[in-house]
Enzyme design. Structure first.
Site, PDB file in Angstrom:
ATOM      1  N   LYS A 280       0.855  -1.186   0.000  1.00 13.32           N
ATOM      2  CA  LYS A 280       0.000   0.000   0.000  1.00 13.32           C
ATOM      3  C   LYS A 280       0.898   1.246   0.000  1.00 13.32           C
ATOM      4  O   LYS A 280       1.878   1.295   0.739  1.00 13.32           O
ATOM      5  CB  LYS A 280      -0.895  -0.021   1.247  1.00 13.32           C
ATOM      6  CG  LYS A 280      -2.343   0.276   0.929  1.00 13.32           C
ATOM      7  CD  LYS A 280      -3.293  -0.039   2.048  1.00 13.32           C
ATOM      8  CE  LYS A 280      -4.579   0.736   1.798  1.00 13.32           C
ATOM      9  NZ  LYS A 280      -5.702   0.259   2.566  1.00 13.32           N
ATOM     10  N   GLU A 365     -20.342  -5.508   8.847  1.00 13.07           N
ATOM     11  CA  GLU A 365     -21.332  -4.727   9.597  1.00 13.07           C
ATOM     12  C   GLU A 365     -22.422  -5.621  10.194  1.00 13.07           C
ATOM     13  O   GLU A 365     -22.892  -5.365  11.308  1.00 13.07           O
ATOM     14  CB  GLU A 365     -21.959  -3.656   8.684  1.00 13.07           C
ATOM     15  CG  GLU A 365     -21.032  -2.497   8.339  1.00 13.07           C
ATOM     16  CD  GLU A 365     -20.012  -2.786   7.236  1.00 13.07           C
ATOM     17  OE1 GLU A 365     -20.092  -3.881   6.629  1.00 13.07           O
ATOM     18  OE2 GLU A 365     -19.152  -1.934   6.978  1.00 13.07           O
ATOM     19  N   ARG A 393     -26.029  -2.202   5.331  1.00 15.34           N
ATOM     20  CA  ARG A 393     -25.790  -3.629   5.129  1.00 15.34           C
ATOM     21  C   ARG A 393     -26.328  -4.475   6.284  1.00 15.34           C
ATOM     22  O   ARG A 393     -26.611  -5.657   6.128  1.00 15.34           O
ATOM     23  CB  ARG A 393     -24.290  -3.845   4.962  1.00 15.34           C
ATOM     24  CG  ARG A 393     -23.976  -5.243   4.659  1.00 15.34           C
ATOM     25  CD  ARG A 393     -22.674  -5.401   3.968  1.00 15.34           C
ATOM     26  NE  ARG A 393     -22.735  -5.065   2.562  1.00 15.34           N
ATOM     27  CZ  ARG A 393     -21.722  -5.251   1.730  1.00 15.34           C
ATOM     28  NH1 ARG A 393     -20.605  -5.753   2.176  1.00 15.34           N
ATOM     29  NH2 ARG A 393     -21.834  -4.938   0.460  1.00 15.34           N
TER      30      ARG A 393
HETATM   31  C1  LIG Z   1     -19.562  -2.340   3.486  1.00 12.93           C
HETATM   32  C2  LIG Z   1     -18.376  -1.413   3.599  1.00 12.93           C
HETATM   33  N1  LIG Z   1     -17.886  -1.104   4.820  1.00 12.93           N
HETATM   34  C3  LIG Z   1     -16.831  -0.266   4.923  1.00 12.93           C
HETATM   35  C4  LIG Z   1     -16.235   0.272   3.823  1.00 12.93           C
HETATM   36  C5  LIG Z   1     -15.112   1.287   3.958  1.00 12.93           C
HETATM   37  N2  LIG Z   1     -13.862   0.826   3.304  1.00 12.93           N
HETATM   38  C6  LIG Z   1     -13.476   1.269   2.111  1.00 12.93           C
HETATM   39  S1  LIG Z   1     -12.043   0.595   1.585  1.00 12.93           S
HETATM   40  C7  LIG Z   1     -11.895  -0.285   3.002  1.00 12.93           C
HETATM   41  C8  LIG Z   1     -10.708  -1.177   3.197  1.00 12.93           C
HETATM   42  C9  LIG Z   1     -10.618  -2.197   2.135  1.00 12.93           C
HETATM   43  O1  LIG Z   1      -9.499  -2.983   2.351  1.00 12.93           O
HETATM   44  P1  LIG Z   1      -8.972  -3.893   1.183  1.00 12.93           P
HETATM   45  O2  LIG Z   1     -10.105  -4.595   0.557  1.00 12.93           O
HETATM   46  O3  LIG Z   1      -7.883  -4.733   1.731  1.00 12.93           O
HETATM   47  O4  LIG Z   1      -8.406  -2.870   0.119  1.00 12.93           O
HETATM   48  P2  LIG Z   1      -7.090  -1.960   0.207  1.00 12.93           P
HETATM   49  O5  LIG Z   1      -7.566  -0.578   0.509  1.00 12.93           O
HETATM   50  O6  LIG Z   1      -6.207  -2.496   1.270  1.00 12.93           O
HETATM   51  O7  LIG Z   1      -6.489  -2.050  -1.131  1.00 12.93           O
HETATM   52  C10 LIG Z   1     -12.963  -0.044   3.867  1.00 12.93           C
HETATM   53  C11 LIG Z   1     -13.117  -0.611   5.207  1.00 12.93           C
HETATM   54  C12 LIG Z   1     -16.797  -0.068   2.572  1.00 12.93           C
HETATM   55  N3  LIG Z   1     -16.326   0.451   1.445  1.00 12.93           N
HETATM   56  N4  LIG Z   1     -17.841  -0.904   2.489  1.00 12.93           N
END
Ligand SMILES: Cc1ncc(C[n+]2csc(CCOP(=O)(O)OP(=O)(O)O)c2C)c(N)n1
Length: 619
Positions: A280, A365, A393
């Site tokens: 990242k 969630e 959700r």
């Molecule tokens: C249902 C839901 N809850 C929370 C989020 C907020 N959110 C956006 S990106 C993220 C982290 C995602 O992590 P990952 O899939 O590992 O992707 P990375 O950013 O590490 O590439 C979160 C918690 C979301 N988009 N959707």
């Protein structure tokens, strides 16, 4: 090769590895420059550059289908699929969206934003392809954070038993927004370190480069390759036991390895999961060192990495956190539950101060809500901090596991209202509508941080049942709050006799502006802060109705099922009073852009409200 040389993504299929490498520098610079100016999701996108280029080199996205989970990591894809020239408008009013949008490009297959649904959607596309005689591979890019969401397992369970061609790219950077959580995250770490993936890299390249691409012997060699691969890659137990071929881990910044591996997957007929390791923030030292800070960031200075921002108003989330930290000293039953958004909801202070009483459920969630219900049943006082949009959700869990059980869970719904740059999937503009019909749930929309704190005190002292407190990110300007929150009681901020404007939360300042404007025209209206959206203040409604004052309502929520509907229902049921206007956001998926502009466009600013009320009172 430069981005300006790429007219169509398909041109990358004939590019050399060296060209792709030079292109990766240009893509990374473009992302950095644009996000530093417009804000956006930096860290994840810097990590995705080589992986996306490799996918474009091997697959043909005029035939193959590419889906991104969440979609916040799609910037390289946008740059390669015909949007390089408009990329400077990223997240701006009428500019391109920070997430895939089907109305923006045919290469964006899904309107995304909420996590953990890509495997299900991709499996649906794959089955549609199979049943309609279509061609092409289906590829889903899923982060390790997204993999904490339950939907992923529902989809894998299905895919592993009724198999079809599908490639799942697990983009593992060890991070969700913060460090990833949970047992599966530990398992991915185990896969990464169990054999030492540095060793694997060299073994992997050794084998791969012995296998030619194309030619008569390919099939035979491919079988060999698979056997070798089985031996070189980590012996995964989890995914393979679900019926998926697991390959990995591979270096997600090595275009040569990835393209070789992807080529060998082109003819696979069964589901495969490729575990790709990315970093990242890759290539920008500030983001590499602190990927969480640059996950989603406003404009910043590229040289220093510092944010360019005006003084930020008090945040609702951080204030709720400070209050609960203080209360938790006296009350050992207070616990906080988050769903992968501890920092976003302002609760990192609680997590640090009370690590044993803070629970990050991951992007889960549904689980977070029912977990809190169980805790409440067991005698704890859980506070569940989740954005308005993501709490959607867990609708069924709020209904069945919290409200049906009548448990004292408090929901802290952050980022309510029109959120601006992140766009349609992130606006917290449906919260009142989706909660208002759930029996037994008190809904509070405070008009500033102090009223929210008062509502929290009330929950701790009196609250024996579920409560949802819904607020925007930053404090709302307006007169100081000196009252004491009580459900079913509204605060009168201005008295008049010509009409009664009932304003919810963030709409209070605009309602007061409208009242001032109207006064200049000799019209005196009452303004009430209707922070208790459920129950309504029936005494206040009756009193105004008895005096013959028509109602107008204002809320930063969609019109259907919102506060205005609640007041109209009350008038219809009680047979008194009349709603002459409902100021609300339209029933739509609103685009990203400026909040101020959107509120004006939707008639929610003070001038527009005053003008509307003036016209209505004349008729
Ligand atoms: C249902 C839901 N809850 C929370 C989020 C907020 N959110 C956006 S990106 C993220 C982290 C995602 O992590 P990952 O899939 O590992 O992707 P990375 O950013 O590490 O590439 C979160 C918690 C979301 N988009 N959707």
């Amino acid at each position: 090769m430069k981005l300006s040389d790429v007219k169509r993504g398909s041109e990358l299929r004939t590019a050399s590895i060296e060209d792709l490498k030079t292109l990766s520098d240009d893509v990374r610079d473009t992302i950095l420059k644009t996000v530093s100016q417009n804000g956006g999701h930096l860290s994840s996108n810097l990590g995705m550059v080589e992986l996306t280029l490799s996918l474009y080199h091997v697959f043909d996205f005029d035939k193959d289908q590419l889906l991104f989970d969440v979609g916040h990591q799609c910037y390289t894809h946008k740059l390669l699929s015909g949007r390089a020239s408009s990329f400077a408008t990223l997240r701006q009013e009428e500019g391109i969206c920070g997430f895939p949008r089907t109305d923006e490009s045919k290469y964006d297959l899904w309107n995304t934003g909420h996590s953990s649904n890509a495997i299900s959607a991709a499996l649906g596309l794959a089955r549609a392809r199979d049943l309609t005689g279509g061609e092409g591979r289906v590829i889903a890019v899923v982060g390790d954070g997204a993999l904490t969401g339950g939907m992923c397992y529902e989809a894998l369970n299905d895919l592993g038993s009724r198999k079809t061609q599908m490639i799942i790219i697990l983009n593992d950077n060890g991070m969700s927004i913060s460090s990833n959580v949970g047992a599966l995250s530990n398992y991915l770490t185990y896969l990464r370190v169990s054999k030492g993936w540095q060793k694997l890299k060299s073994a992997f390249s050794h084998i791969l480069f012995k296998v030619p691409i194309g030619g008569k012997k390919l099939h035979h060699l491919f079988q060999n390759f698979k056997d070798h691969v089985r031996n070189i890659f980590v012996n995964d137990k989890f995914f393979s036991s679900l019926g998926l071929r697991y390959l990995g881990p591979v270096d997600g910044h090595n275009i040569q390895y990835m393209t070789q591996l992807f080529r060998h997957l082109q003819d696979e007929k069964e589901p495969v999961i490729v575990h790709v390791m990315t970093k990242k923030g890759k290539g920008y030292p500030f983001a590499e060192q602190n990927p969480e800070r640059y996950h989603g960031i406003g404009p910043f200075d590229l040289k220093t990495g510092e944010r360019i921002e005006k003084a930020r108003p008090r945040s609702f989330g951080a204030s709720a956190c400070a209050f609960l930290c203080e209360q938790a000293q006296k009350n050992p039953r207070i616990v906080v539950v988050n769903a992968a958004m501890t920092t976003g909801t302002g609760f990192d202070g609680f997590a640090k101060a009370y690590p044993k009483r803070h629970f990050d459920a991951g992007i889960a969630e549904e689980h977070a809500v029912t977990l809190a219900a169980g805790m409440a049943k067991g005698g704890l006082r859980p506070f569940v901090a989740i954005y308005d949009t993501f709490l959607q959700r867990a609708y069924d869990q709020i209904m069945e596991d919290v409200c049906f059980q009548d448990l004292p869970v408090v929901f802290l719904m952050d980022h309510a209202g029109y959120v601006g740059g992140d766009g349609a999937s992130h606006h917290g503009m449906y919260g009142i509508s989706y909660l208002r019909s759930i029996p037994g749930l008190t809904i509070v929309c405070p008009r500033n941080v102090d009223e929210m704190l008062s509502a929290l005190s009330w929950c701790l002292k009196e609250g024996k049942a579920p409560v949802a407190i819904r607020y925007p990110q930053a404090d709302i300007p307006g007169p100081a709050y000196t009252g004491s929150f009580s459900p079913g009681r509204w605060e009168c901020l201005r008295k008049g006799q010509d009409a009664c404007l009932l304003a919810v939360g963030s709409m209070v300042p605009n309602a007061l502006k409208a009242a001032e404007q109207l006064q200049k025209n000799g019209i005196e209206i009452s303004v009430l802060s209707a922070s208790s959206v459920r129950p309504l203040d029936e005494m206040a409604l009756k009193e105004a109705a008895d005096r013959g004052m028509p109602f107008f309502t204002a809320e930063e929520n969609e019109r259907s099922g919102g506060f205005g509907s609640a007041v109209a229902e009350w008038c219809a049921v009680s047979g008194t009073g009349e709603v002459r206007g409902v100021f609300a956001l339209p029933d739509a998926f609103l685009p990203h852009g400026s909040r101020e502009k959107r509120l004006q466009e939707c008639g929610l600013d003070g001038n527009a409200m005053a003008e509307f009320i003036r016209r209505k009172l004349r008729t």
